[in-house]
Scaffold this motif. Sequence first.
Motif, PDB file in Angstrom:
ATOM      1  N   VAL A 283       0.922  -1.162  -0.072  1.00 31.92           N
ATOM      2  CA  VAL A 283      -0.052   0.033  -0.116  1.00 31.92           C
ATOM      3  C   VAL A 283       0.855   1.290  -0.040  1.00 31.92           C
ATOM      4  CG1 VAL A 283      -1.905   1.409   1.053  1.00 31.92           C
ATOM      5  CG2 VAL A 283      -1.891  -0.907   1.159  1.00 31.92           C
ATOM      6  N   LEU A 284       1.732   1.284   0.825  1.00 35.62           N
ATOM      7  CA  LEU A 284       2.690   2.503   1.083  1.00 35.62           C
ATOM      8  C   LEU A 284       3.444   2.950  -0.331  1.00 35.62           C
ATOM      9  CD1 LEU A 284       4.184   2.071   4.447  1.00 35.62           C
ATOM     10  CD2 LEU A 284       2.151   3.381   3.844  1.00 35.62           C
ATOM     11  N   PRO A 285       3.951   1.855  -1.348  1.00 35.88           N
ATOM     12  CA  PRO A 285       4.500   2.522  -2.481  1.00 35.88           C
ATOM     13  C   PRO A 285       3.317   3.094  -3.180  1.00 35.88           C
ATOM     14  CG  PRO A 285       5.354   0.445  -2.030  1.00 35.88           C
ATOM     15  CD  PRO A 285       4.325   0.756  -0.709  1.00 35.88           C
ATOM     16  N   LEU A 286       2.201   2.647  -3.277  1.00 30.32           N
ATOM     17  CA  LEU A 286       0.791   2.810  -4.107  1.00 30.32           C
ATOM     18  C   LEU A 286       0.788   4.442  -3.783  1.00 30.32           C
ATOM     19  CD1 LEU A 286      -1.058   2.435  -6.274  1.00 30.32           C
ATOM     20  CD2 LEU A 286      -2.604   1.545  -4.331  1.00 30.32           C
ATOM     21  N   ILE A 287       0.627   4.660  -2.342  1.00 31.69           N
ATOM     22  CA  ILE A 287       0.305   6.172  -1.987  1.00 31.69           C
ATOM     23  C   ILE A 287       1.317   6.998  -2.173  1.00 31.69           C
ATOM     24  CG2 ILE A 287      -0.126   7.221   0.326  1.00 31.69           C
ATOM     25  CD1 ILE A 287      -1.220   4.927   1.369  1.00 31.69           C
ATOM     26  N   GLN A 288       2.628   6.725  -2.042  1.00 33.39           N
ATOM     27  CA  GLN A 288       3.747   7.512  -2.353  1.00 33.39           C
ATOM     28  C   GLN A 288       3.902   7.880  -3.939  1.00 33.39           C
ATOM     29  OE1 GLN A 288       6.838   5.277  -0.569  1.00 33.39           O
ATOM     30  NE2 GLN A 288       6.409   5.640   1.495  1.00 33.39           N
ATOM     31  N   ALA A 289       3.490   6.947  -4.762  1.00 33.36           N
ATOM     32  CA  ALA A 289       3.512   7.016  -6.209  1.00 33.36           C
ATOM     33  C   ALA A 289       2.577   8.034  -6.693  1.00 33.36           C
ATOM     34  CB  ALA A 289       3.673   5.469  -6.887  1.00 33.36           C
ATOM     35  N   ALA A 290       1.290   8.036  -6.112  1.00 27.41           N
ATOM     36  CA  ALA A 290       0.141   8.560  -6.447  1.00 27.41           C
ATOM     37  C   ALA A 290       0.129  10.027  -5.988  1.00 27.41           C
ATOM     38  CB  ALA A 290      -1.096   7.903  -5.968  1.00 27.41           C
ATOM     39  N   VAL A 291       1.337  10.679  -6.354  1.00 25.92           N
ATOM     40  CA  VAL A 291       1.251  12.051  -6.224  1.00 25.92           C
ATOM     41  C   VAL A 291       1.410  13.044  -7.448  1.00 25.92           C
ATOM     42  CG1 VAL A 291       2.816  13.698  -4.953  1.00 25.92           C
ATOM     43  CG2 VAL A 291       2.680  11.500  -3.996  1.00 25.92           C
TER      44      VAL A 291
END
Length: 291
Positions: A283-291
Motif C-alpha cells: 500500500v505505501l508505495p502506491l500512496i507515495q507514487a500517487a502524487v
Amino acid sequence: SKLLSPPPPPTAAAASSPGSAAAAAGGGATRSPPRSAAAGAAAGVGGLGASRLSPPQAVKLAPPSGTAAAAAESKGTAGAGIDLLAAGPPAAPAAATGNAAAEGAVLATGGDSTTLYLNGVSEMETARWDDAIATFSQTLQVLMSDPPGPATQQKQAFAAQYLAAVMLLKAAGAGATAKEAKLYRYACGLQLDDRHRLALVKESVVRNKHVGNFRYAADQLTWLVTRSLGNAPMDVMARLQEDIDECDRKGGRNADIDADEKVDEWVSIVTAGVSRQDVEEMVLPLIQAAV
C-alpha cells in the motif's frame, strides 16, 4: 444492531473487481449489460427501495475540502446522507446499506478475530482511520496464531484487504485530485463486504469523473447497474443510466489512468498478506507514487 457478517471468499466470477480491466488509459472492458439495459430493467425493478444504493443516515465522513458540502458541514448544516451519484465535486464515502448477514461469514462468530474485525469496521465507518488500522493490524496478528489451513488463509486475506482499504482511505482523505482518484480505483478493487465495496465503487465513480476518467466511471456505473437489477427502485436505475450517458457525452475516455495500472494483480498480492508489514509493503508505495 448487528454491524455485518463478512462474505464468503469470492467466486472466480465475483473476484474480478468491477471494471478493473478498464484501468488501461482509454481502454476498458466491454460493459455489460448494454447501456439501454438500465432503463429497460427499471420497469421491472422490485420495491426494495434504497437497500443497496443509498448511503445510510448513520454513516457520514468528512466531505472534500473546498466543496459546498464541506462548507455546509463547517456550519453544522450538512445533511445526514450524501448522494454519491450526484453531479459535481466528489462527495465523501458512505457505506451502502444491505443485508450483509445474508452473504455468509468468513470470520466465525465468537472468536477474538471477529470481535476485532467488527471493531475495525465500526472505526472505519466513522473515519477513525488510525484506530481502524491498529485494529485490523491486530486482527491479522491474532489470526497468525490460528491453525494453518484454508480457513485461516481466507480470514487473513479478508482482514488484509480491510487494512489496505483503510490505509488508502486515510491517504485519500478529502482530496479531489488525480491522486485520490487513483487511490479509490485501487480501494474499490478490494474484495470487501458488499455494502462497503458498493460504497467505494460509487465514490470512485465520483472522484474519477471529477478528473476526467469518464470511461472508467461508465464501466463502474454499468457494474452497479448489473448488481442492482431487481434490488433498486426505478428512479435509482434511471439515474445510473443518466450518469452512464453523461460519461459518454463527455467523451467516454480516461484522462488520467496509466496503461500499466493493474488493480487485480495488486489486490491478489494484498490478499496474500498475513501481517501489517505485508500490507504496508503493497500500500505505501502506491500512496507515495500517487502524487
